[in-house]
Design a protein around this motif. Structure first.
Motif, short mmCIF file in Angstrom:
data_model
loop_
_atom_site.label_atom_id
_atom_site.label_comp_id
_atom_site.label_asym_id
_atom_site.label_seq_id
_atom_site.Cartn_x
_atom_site.Cartn_y
_atom_site.Cartn_z
N ARG A 108 0.83 -1.21 0.00
CA ARG A 108 0.00 0.00 0.00
C ARG A 108 0.86 1.25 0.00
NH1 ARG A 108 -3.08 -3.25 3.58
NH2 ARG A 108 -5.15 -3.75 2.76
N GLU A 109 1.95 1.22 0.75
CA GLU A 109 2.82 2.39 0.82
C GLU A 109 3.40 2.71 -0.55
OE1 GLU A 109 2.96 -0.21 2.80
OE2 GLU A 109 2.38 0.60 4.75
N SER A 110 3.75 1.67 -1.32
CA SER A 110 4.28 1.88 -2.66
C SER A 110 3.22 2.46 -3.59
CB SER A 110 4.80 0.55 -3.24
OG SER A 110 5.90 0.08 -2.50
N ILE A 111 1.98 2.01 -3.41
CA ILE A 111 0.88 2.54 -4.22
C ILE A 111 0.70 4.03 -3.95
CG2 ILE A 111 -1.62 2.46 -4.58
CD1 ILE A 111 -1.43 -0.57 -4.04
N VAL A 112 0.68 4.41 -2.68
CA VAL A 112 0.51 5.81 -2.32
C VAL A 112 1.66 6.64 -2.88
CG1 VAL A 112 0.44 7.44 -0.41
CG2 VAL A 112 -0.87 5.31 -0.27
#
Length: 223
Positions: free
Chosen positions: A171-175
């Motif tokens: 999720r952090e990479s997506i953000v």
């Protein structure tokens, strides 16, 4: 994909920012070398587009500092300094590309696509997973041979998933990849995009699975 644009010519920076955002990239912009160096140290970017003649800190010094910290972002130098020795110095310091002003917009966009493919470990402009095909040149998808029209955020998310097919995308990479510092992307918003993608992909036997507490990955749907 997230891009840092470092350009002190305000009108050029505004025009390039609009162009890049229209293409679906998340863009942060700074106008001096010190701000660029600080932001590159604090945030993750896929690509840095870097002018050389900058206030406060020369672009080559920004590049040297980035590579000294082993910053893995691709770097395109975009400058009017076109002497051969300048190009050699920039490339030797760790730049991945060197484009001289004035430049053709089509070539500029093509070089960005090439750098981002290389950054993702891809050799070809076409990426496929099952009946889903991404044409990176056109930044468009085909699903079972038919165009798949997507809003910008859904398209950006699906690009991340197909370019890392077989791996969980955190999720952090997506953000980080889909937003600039001016944007906000909540966990609920990501889940909504994922839900919509599942509905779109279902007719082709594909889905987006959740790795609980970690992120998402592209997969084939169960029969």
């Amino acid at each position: 994909m997230r891009i840092l644009l470092v350009e002190d010519n305000l009108s050029l920076a505004e025009g390039l920012t609009a162009l890049l955002r229209q293409s679906g990239y998340a863009v942060d912009v700074v106008h001096d070398g010190a701000s660029a160096e600080a932001l590159a140290a604090a945030e993750s970017f896929d690509l840095v587009i870097l002018d050389l003649n900058l206030p406060q800190m020369d672009g080559l010094e920004v590049l040297r500092a980035m590579r000294a910290r082993r910053n893995p972002a691709a770097v395109m130098i975009l400058t009017a300094r076109g002497a051969p020795e300048e190009r050699v110095r920039g490339l030797d310091l760790g730049a991945d590309d060197y484009l001289i002003k004035p430049f053709d917009i089509g070539e500029f966009e093509a070089r960005i696509r090439s750098l981002l493919r290389r950054q993702a470990g891809l050799r070809n402009s076409t990426v496929s997973f099952g009946d889903l095909v991404l044409d990176q040149t056109a930044r468009s998808f085909l699903l079972a041979g038919q165009p798949l029209d997507l809003p910008a955020r859904e398209r950006g998310l699906l690009e991340l998933l197909i370019m890392r097919a077989g791996k969980v995308v955190a999720r952090e990479s997506i953000v980080q990849s889909l937003t600039s510092l001016e944007d906000d992307l909540s966990a609920n918003a990501i889940e909504q995009y994922v839900s919509r993608l599942r509905k779109r992909l279902a007719p082709a036997g594909l889905t987006v699975r959740t790795a609980r507490g970690i992120g998402y990955f592209l997969d084939r749907a169960e029969p």
